[in-house]
Write a protein that holds these residues in place. Structure first.
Motif, PDB file in Angstrom:
ATOM      1  N   THR A  49      52.795 -35.087  66.942  1.00  0.00           N
ATOM      2  CA  THR A  49      53.813 -34.533  67.828  1.00  0.00           C
ATOM      3  C   THR A  49      54.059 -33.115  67.360  1.00  0.00           C
ATOM      4  O   THR A  49      54.522 -32.895  66.248  1.00  0.00           O
ATOM      5  N   GLN A  50      53.723 -32.149  68.225  1.00  0.00           N
ATOM      6  CA  GLN A  50      53.827 -30.742  67.851  1.00  0.00           C
ATOM      7  C   GLN A  50      55.049 -30.075  68.444  1.00  0.00           C
ATOM      8  O   GLN A  50      55.448 -29.012  68.004  1.00  0.00           O
ATOM      9  N   ALA A  51      55.602 -30.651  69.455  1.00  0.00           N
ATOM     10  CA  ALA A  51      56.790 -30.127  70.129  1.00  0.00           C
ATOM     11  C   ALA A  51      57.367 -31.284  70.944  1.00  0.00           C
ATOM     12  O   ALA A  51      56.688 -32.300  71.128  1.00  0.00           O
ATOM     13  N   LYS A  74      45.947 -21.673  56.577  1.00  0.00           N
ATOM     14  CA  LYS A  74      46.785 -21.752  55.369  1.00  0.00           C
ATOM     15  C   LYS A  74      47.845 -22.821  55.565  1.00  0.00           C
ATOM     16  O   LYS A  74      48.381 -22.983  56.662  1.00  0.00           O
ATOM     17  N   SER A  75      48.147 -23.559  54.497  1.00  0.00           N
ATOM     18  CA  SER A  75      49.206 -24.566  54.511  1.00  0.00           C
ATOM     19  C   SER A  75      49.928 -24.539  53.168  1.00  0.00           C
ATOM     20  O   SER A  75      49.295 -24.692  52.123  1.00  0.00           O
ATOM     21  N   ASP A  76      51.231 -24.307  53.217  1.00  0.00           N
ATOM     22  CA  ASP A  76      52.071 -24.358  52.022  1.00  0.00           C
ATOM     23  C   ASP A  76      53.017 -25.544  52.171  1.00  0.00           C
ATOM     24  O   ASP A  76      53.840 -25.571  53.093  1.00  0.00           O
ATOM     25  N   ILE A  77      52.888 -26.517  51.284  1.00  0.00           N
ATOM     26  CA  ILE A  77      53.702 -27.728  51.325  1.00  0.00           C
ATOM     27  C   ILE A  77      54.834 -27.546  50.323  1.00  0.00           C
ATOM     28  O   ILE A  77      54.590 -27.325  49.140  1.00  0.00           O
ATOM     29  N   MET A  78      56.076 -27.619  50.812  1.00  0.00           N
ATOM     30  CA  MET A  78      57.227 -27.289  49.974  1.00  0.00           C
ATOM     31  C   MET A  78      58.109 -28.507  49.725  1.00  0.00           C
ATOM     32  O   MET A  78      58.622 -29.119  50.663  1.00  0.00           O
ATOM     33  N   ASP A  79      58.261 -28.848  48.456  1.00  0.00           N
ATOM     34  CA  ASP A  79      59.166 -29.899  47.991  1.00  0.00           C
ATOM     35  C   ASP A  79      59.064 -31.202  48.777  1.00  0.00           C
ATOM     36  O   ASP A  79      60.041 -31.675  49.356  1.00  0.00           O
ATOM     37  N   PRO A  80      57.887 -31.827  48.790  1.00  0.00           N
ATOM     38  CA  PRO A  80      57.767 -33.083  49.522  1.00  0.00           C
ATOM     39  C   PRO A  80      58.569 -34.210  48.880  1.00  0.00           C
ATOM     40  O   PRO A  80      58.738 -34.254  47.662  1.00  0.00           O
ATOM     41  N   THR A  81      59.048 -35.089  49.729  1.00  0.00           N
ATOM     42  CA  THR A  81      59.729 -36.318  49.317  1.00  0.00           C
ATOM     43  C   THR A  81      58.966 -37.484  49.937  1.00  0.00           C
ATOM     44  O   THR A  81      58.586 -37.423  51.106  1.00  0.00           O
ATOM     45  N   ILE A  82      58.756 -38.531  49.163  1.00  0.00           N
ATOM     46  CA  ILE A  82      58.052 -39.707  49.651  1.00  0.00           C
ATOM     47  C   ILE A  82      59.057 -40.843  49.788  1.00  0.00           C
ATOM     48  O   ILE A  82      59.794 -41.147  48.850  1.00  0.00           O
ATOM     49  N   LYS A  95      58.965 -29.431  54.180  1.00  0.00           N
ATOM     50  CA  LYS A  95      58.772 -28.232  54.979  1.00  0.00           C
ATOM     51  C   LYS A  95      57.338 -27.791  54.703  1.00  0.00           C
ATOM     52  O   LYS A  95      56.875 -27.820  53.559  1.00  0.00           O
ATOM     53  N   VAL A  96      56.634 -27.405  55.766  1.00  0.00           N
ATOM     54  CA  VAL A  96      55.260 -26.952  55.620  1.00  0.00           C
ATOM     55  C   VAL A  96      55.132 -25.634  56.379  1.00  0.00           C
ATOM     56  O   VAL A  96      55.447 -25.552  57.559  1.00  0.00           O
ATOM     57  N   ARG A  97      54.695 -24.607  55.646  1.00  0.00           N
ATOM     58  CA  ARG A  97      54.444 -23.301  56.270  1.00  0.00           C
ATOM     59  C   ARG A  97      52.967 -23.267  56.655  1.00  0.00           C
ATOM     60  O   ARG A  97      52.084 -23.378  55.792  1.00  0.00           O
ATOM     61  N   LEU A  98      52.706 -23.143  57.946  1.00  0.00           N
ATOM     62  CA  LEU A  98      51.346 -23.157  58.467  1.00  0.00           C
ATOM     63  C   LEU A  98      50.973 -21.796  59.040  1.00  0.00           C
ATOM     64  O   LEU A  98      51.806 -21.125  59.651  1.00  0.00           O
ATOM     65  N   THR A  99      49.744 -21.417  58.822  1.00  0.00           N
ATOM     66  CA  THR A  99      49.172 -20.228  59.435  1.00  0.00           C
ATOM     67  C   THR A  99      47.965 -20.706  60.228  1.00  0.00           C
ATOM     68  O   THR A  99      47.121 -21.433  59.695  1.00  0.00           O
ATOM     69  N   ALA A 100      47.914 -20.312  61.503  1.00  0.00           N
ATOM     70  CA  ALA A 100      46.832 -20.786  62.364  1.00  0.00           C
ATOM     71  C   ALA A 100      46.664 -19.867  63.557  1.00  0.00           C
ATOM     72  O   ALA A 100      47.562 -19.099  63.907  1.00  0.00           O
ATOM     73  N   LYS A 101      45.517 -19.996  64.156  1.00  0.00           N
ATOM     74  CA  LYS A 101      45.280 -19.399  65.464  1.00  0.00           C
ATOM     75  C   LYS A 101      45.260 -20.588  66.424  1.00  0.00           C
ATOM     76  O   LYS A 101      44.405 -21.480  66.312  1.00  0.00           O
ATOM     77  N   VAL A 102      46.237 -20.614  67.330  1.00  0.00           N
ATOM     78  CA  VAL A 102      46.391 -21.735  68.251  1.00  0.00           C
ATOM     79  C   VAL A 102      46.187 -21.220  69.673  1.00  0.00           C
ATOM     80  O   VAL A 102      46.957 -20.371  70.141  1.00  0.00           O
ATOM     81  N   TYR A 103      45.123 -21.705  70.298  1.00  0.00           N
ATOM     82  CA  TYR A 103      44.772 -21.273  71.660  1.00  0.00           C
ATOM     83  C   TYR A 103      44.718 -19.742  71.744  1.00  0.00           C
ATOM     84  O   TYR A 103      45.210 -19.135  72.682  1.00  0.00           O
ATOM     85  N   ARG A 108      52.351 -18.072  62.558  1.00  0.00           N
ATOM     86  CA  ARG A 108      52.777 -18.523  61.227  1.00  0.00           C
ATOM     87  C   ARG A 108      54.168 -19.092  61.408  1.00  0.00           C
ATOM     88  O   ARG A 108      55.048 -18.412  61.958  1.00  0.00           O
ATOM     89  N   TRP A 109      54.366 -20.342  60.987  1.00  0.00           N
ATOM     90  CA  TRP A 109      55.654 -20.982  61.193  1.00  0.00           C
ATOM     91  C   TRP A 109      55.930 -21.981  60.080  1.00  0.00           C
ATOM     92  O   TRP A 109      55.033 -22.409  59.379  1.00  0.00           O
ATOM     93  N   ILE A 110      57.210 -22.305  59.948  1.00  0.00           N
ATOM     94  CA  ILE A 110      57.624 -23.340  59.003  1.00  0.00           C
ATOM     95  C   ILE A 110      58.028 -24.554  59.812  1.00  0.00           C
ATOM     96  O   ILE A 110      58.855 -24.474  60.723  1.00  0.00           O
ATOM     97  N   SER A 111      57.420 -25.659  59.476  1.00  0.00           N
ATOM     98  CA  SER A 111      57.623 -26.910  60.193  1.00  0.00           C
ATOM     99  C   SER A 111      58.402 -27.890  59.325  1.00  0.00           C
ATOM    100  O   SER A 111      58.094 -28.055  58.147  1.00  0.00           O
ATOM    101  N   ASP A 112      59.404 -28.530  59.911  1.00  0.00           N
ATOM    102  CA  ASP A 112      60.030 -29.687  59.267  1.00  0.00           C
ATOM    103  C   ASP A 112      59.102 -30.859  59.531  1.00  0.00           C
ATOM    104  O   ASP A 112      59.065 -31.404  60.637  1.00  0.00           O
ATOM    105  N   THR A 113      58.309 -31.209  58.552  1.00  0.00           N
ATOM    106  CA  THR A 113      57.219 -32.163  58.720  1.00  0.00           C
ATOM    107  C   THR A 113      57.603 -33.561  58.267  1.00  0.00           C
ATOM    108  O   THR A 113      58.221 -33.741  57.225  1.00  0.00           O
TER     109      THR A 113
END
Length: 131
Positions: A49-51, A74-82, A95-103, A108-113
């Motif tokens: 689910t992307q949106a 690029k993917s930066d995974i920040m303080d994961p909790t299991i 929180k995951v900071r992603l860098t991508a070329k989408v369509y 570059r965005w930070i996602s609550d993953t």
């Protein structure tokens, strides 16, 4: 140097470490556009689910990675909790900071993953990714 970085002060062990490792492997497969590895890591009933109005199944998602429609770099995974539901199902929240070329658009965005996992035959598979 990997294009996936884990930023976290806590240490993991046991099943927690296995899930973190699986998520890092998933992120690496995205960046490398390794569709074979993605097919192995993702469960057959995987959904992303992307949106609020954008959801894909495993085959749609892997297809867009393979054809370059979604090109992660690029993917930066920040303080994961299991969190565990039981011995064979768990969620990684981060929180995951992603860098991508989408369509064609560089983003570059930070996602609550929330990444959901199920253990099958001793291996943690990603069954859902809410990004």
């Amino acid at each position: 140097m990997s294009d996936v970085e884990l930023f976290c002060e806590k240490s993991f062990s046991g099943a927690d470490q296995e899930i973190v490792d699986s998520f890092v492997e998933f992120q690496n497969a995205l960046i490398e556009a390794d569709t074979k590895k993605l097919d192995e890591i993702l469960s057959d009933d995987f959904r992303i689910t992307q949106a609020p109005n954008r959801s894909q199944d495993k085959n749609e998602f892997i297809s867009e990675i393979g054809d370059g429609s979604m090109d992660f770099s690029k993917s930066d995974i920040m303080d994961p909790t299991i969190l565990f539901d039981d011995d064979e199902s768990a969620s990684l929240i981060s929180k995951v900071r992603l860098t991508a070329k989408v369509y064609g658009r560089e983003l570059r965005w930070i996602s609550d993953t929330v990444a959901n996992f199920r253990k099958t035959d001793g291996i943690w598979h990603v069954i859902g990714w809410d990004s």
